[in-house]
Write a protein that holds these residues in place. Structure first.
Motif, PDB file in Angstrom:
ATOM      1  N   PRO A  33      -4.279  -3.467   1.471  1.00 25.06           N
ATOM      2  CA  PRO A  33      -3.856  -4.152   0.080  1.00 25.06           C
ATOM      3  C   PRO A  33      -2.313  -4.240   0.075  1.00 25.06           C
ATOM      4  O   PRO A  33      -1.631  -3.844   0.871  1.00 25.06           O
ATOM      5  CB  PRO A  33      -4.214  -2.835  -0.758  1.00 25.06           C
ATOM      6  N   PRO A  34      -1.883  -5.200  -0.987  1.00 24.08           N
ATOM      7  CA  PRO A  34      -2.814  -5.463  -2.200  1.00 24.08           C
ATOM      8  C   PRO A  34      -3.136  -7.064  -1.793  1.00 24.08           C
ATOM      9  O   PRO A  34      -2.614  -7.441  -1.193  1.00 24.08           O
ATOM     10  CB  PRO A  34      -1.615  -5.665  -3.415  1.00 24.08           C
ATOM     11  N   ILE A  35      -4.310  -7.140  -2.695  1.00 18.73           N
ATOM     12  CA  ILE A  35      -4.946  -8.432  -2.835  1.00 18.73           C
ATOM     13  C   ILE A  35      -4.057  -9.257  -3.695  1.00 18.73           C
ATOM     14  O   ILE A  35      -3.591  -8.409  -4.703  1.00 18.73           O
ATOM     15  CB  ILE A  35      -6.418  -8.627  -3.136  1.00 18.73           C
ATOM     16  N   THR A  36      -3.574 -10.514  -3.533  1.00 14.57           N
ATOM     17  CA  THR A  36      -2.961 -11.069  -4.861  1.00 14.57           C
ATOM     18  C   THR A  36      -3.460 -12.366  -5.016  1.00 14.57           C
ATOM     19  O   THR A  36      -4.181 -13.241  -4.140  1.00 14.57           O
ATOM     20  CB  THR A  36      -1.254 -11.151  -4.289  1.00 14.57           C
ATOM     21  N   PHE A  37      -3.174 -12.803  -6.216  1.00 16.91           N
ATOM     22  CA  PHE A  37      -3.788 -14.227  -6.567  1.00 16.91           C
ATOM     23  C   PHE A  37      -2.529 -15.106  -7.203  1.00 16.91           C
ATOM     24  O   PHE A  37      -1.507 -14.712  -7.492  1.00 16.91           O
ATOM     25  CB  PHE A  37      -4.615 -13.974  -8.184  1.00 16.91           C
TER      26      PHE A  37
ATOM     27  N   ASN B 260     -13.603  -3.445  -6.248  1.00 20.19           N
ATOM     28  CA  ASN B 260     -12.242  -3.962  -6.495  1.00 20.19           C
ATOM     29  C   ASN B 260     -12.317  -3.912  -8.116  1.00 20.19           C
ATOM     30  O   ASN B 260     -13.057  -4.286  -8.975  1.00 20.19           O
ATOM     31  CB  ASN B 260     -12.026  -5.145  -6.047  1.00 20.19           C
TER      32      ASN B 260
ATOM     33  N   VAL C  38     -10.223  -5.903 -11.200  1.00 19.85           N
ATOM     34  CA  VAL C  38      -9.183  -6.820 -11.596  1.00 19.85           C
ATOM     35  C   VAL C  38      -9.082  -6.998 -13.026  1.00 19.85           C
ATOM     36  O   VAL C  38     -10.190  -7.157 -13.901  1.00 19.85           O
ATOM     37  CB  VAL C  38      -9.817  -8.101 -10.884  1.00 19.85           C
TER      38      VAL C  38
ATOM     39  N   TRP D 276      -4.964  -8.060  -9.583  1.00 16.07           N
ATOM     40  CA  TRP D 276      -5.765  -6.990  -8.731  1.00 16.07           C
ATOM     41  C   TRP D 276      -5.109  -5.477  -9.068  1.00 16.07           C
ATOM     42  O   TRP D 276      -3.821  -5.431  -8.888  1.00 16.07           O
ATOM     43  CB  TRP D 276      -5.749  -7.249  -7.187  1.00 16.07           C
TER      44      TRP D 276
ATOM     45  N   TRP E  58      -8.899  -0.697  -5.463  1.00 17.59           N
ATOM     46  CA  TRP E  58     -10.128  -0.635  -4.815  1.00 17.59           C
ATOM     47  C   TRP E  58     -10.488   0.719  -4.755  1.00 17.59           C
ATOM     48  O   TRP E  58      -9.640   1.779  -4.462  1.00 17.59           O
ATOM     49  CB  TRP E  58     -10.452  -1.552  -3.759  1.00 17.59           C
TER      50      TRP E  58
ATOM     51  N   ASN F 237      -7.189   2.871  -3.102  1.00 16.91           N
ATOM     52  CA  ASN F 237      -5.864   2.366  -2.986  1.00 16.91           C
ATOM     53  C   ASN F 237      -5.511   1.461  -4.294  1.00 16.91           C
ATOM     54  O   ASN F 237      -6.360   0.669  -4.551  1.00 16.91           O
ATOM     55  CB  ASN F 237      -5.792   1.285  -1.800  1.00 16.91           C
TER      56      ASN F 237
END
Lengths: 108, 119
Positions: A95-99, B35, B37, B47, B50, B59
């Motif tokens: 992580p992190p996932i980002t957009f 996850n 969001v 985000w 998760w 996390n």
């Protein structure tokens, strides 16, 4: 964290037009990039995964390309039902996932 | 078929906490991360973090550290997201999602839960 810069933020096009959206990562993300479509009041829908692979059931007018830091999403011939907001999303080194911040697409 | 069904809309006062649930069906709950969001009105996707339903490991995005807690109840295949010390800018739609992070996975989202923070 990896930052995703998407452009343009909004776009007007005519039915039948070819539409292109770009997404730039702040560092190399290989091909770990998804493209989503979101219509008002709905959850996002995955269109493209691993930068260039069409998700099952998604029309072939949608496509994606790129690797590393620069990516492109294309609609080959815009249809009325494609009016939506589009997002890129990276999943390298998470992580992190980002957009990305999104691209709002409407009809000219 | 895979489904993620979330709890209904909620209204909270500033400073309160909210807990959103996400019930999974159609697959082995412990096998895939959930996850969370969120999307503020007219804004993009953010985000939050998760949870690994198998071991409960989490996390969280740095922005939410200290305010968010993600848990799960494997006996009922349900994940939870609790956000505390709510502010007006926490007003948003909160989604749970099983994101496609490898080619062999599917991508599934809940219907979203609107949380409104207002005095």
């Amino acid at each position: 964290d990896i930052q995703m810069t998407q452009s343009p933020s909004s776009l007007s096009a005519s039915i039948g037009d070819r539409v292109t959206i770009t997404c730039q990562a702040s560092q190399d993300i290989s091909n770990y990039l998804n493209w989503y479509q979101q219509k008002p009041g709905k959850a996002p829908k995955l269109l493209i995964y691993d930068a260039s692979n069409l998700e099952t059931g998604v029309p072939s007018r949608f496509s994606g390309s790129g690797s590393g830091t620069d990516f492109t999403f294309t609609i080959s011939s815009l249809q009325p039902e494609d009016i939506a907001t589009y997002y890129c999303q990276q999943y390298d080194n998470v992580p992190p996932i980002t957009f990305g911040q999104g691209t709002r697409l409407d009809i000219k | 078929q895979v489904q993620l069904v979330q709890s209904g809309a909620d209204v909270k006062k500033p400073g309160a906490s909210v807990k959103v649930s996400c019930k999974a069906s159609g697959y082995t709950f412990s096998g895939y991360y959930i996850n969370w969001v969120r999307q503020a009105p007219g804004q993009g996707l953010e985000w939050m973090g998760w949870i690994n339903p198998d071991i409960g490991g989490t996390n969280y995005a740095q922005k939410f550290q200290g305010r968010v807690t993600m848990t799960r109840d494997t006996s009922i295949s349900t994940a939870y997201m609790e956000l505390s010390s709510l502010r007006s800018d926490d007003t948003a739609i909160y989604y749970c999602a099983r994101l496609k992070l490898t080619a062999d996975q599917g991508d599934y989202w809940g219907q979203g839960t609107l949380v409104t923070v207002s005095s």
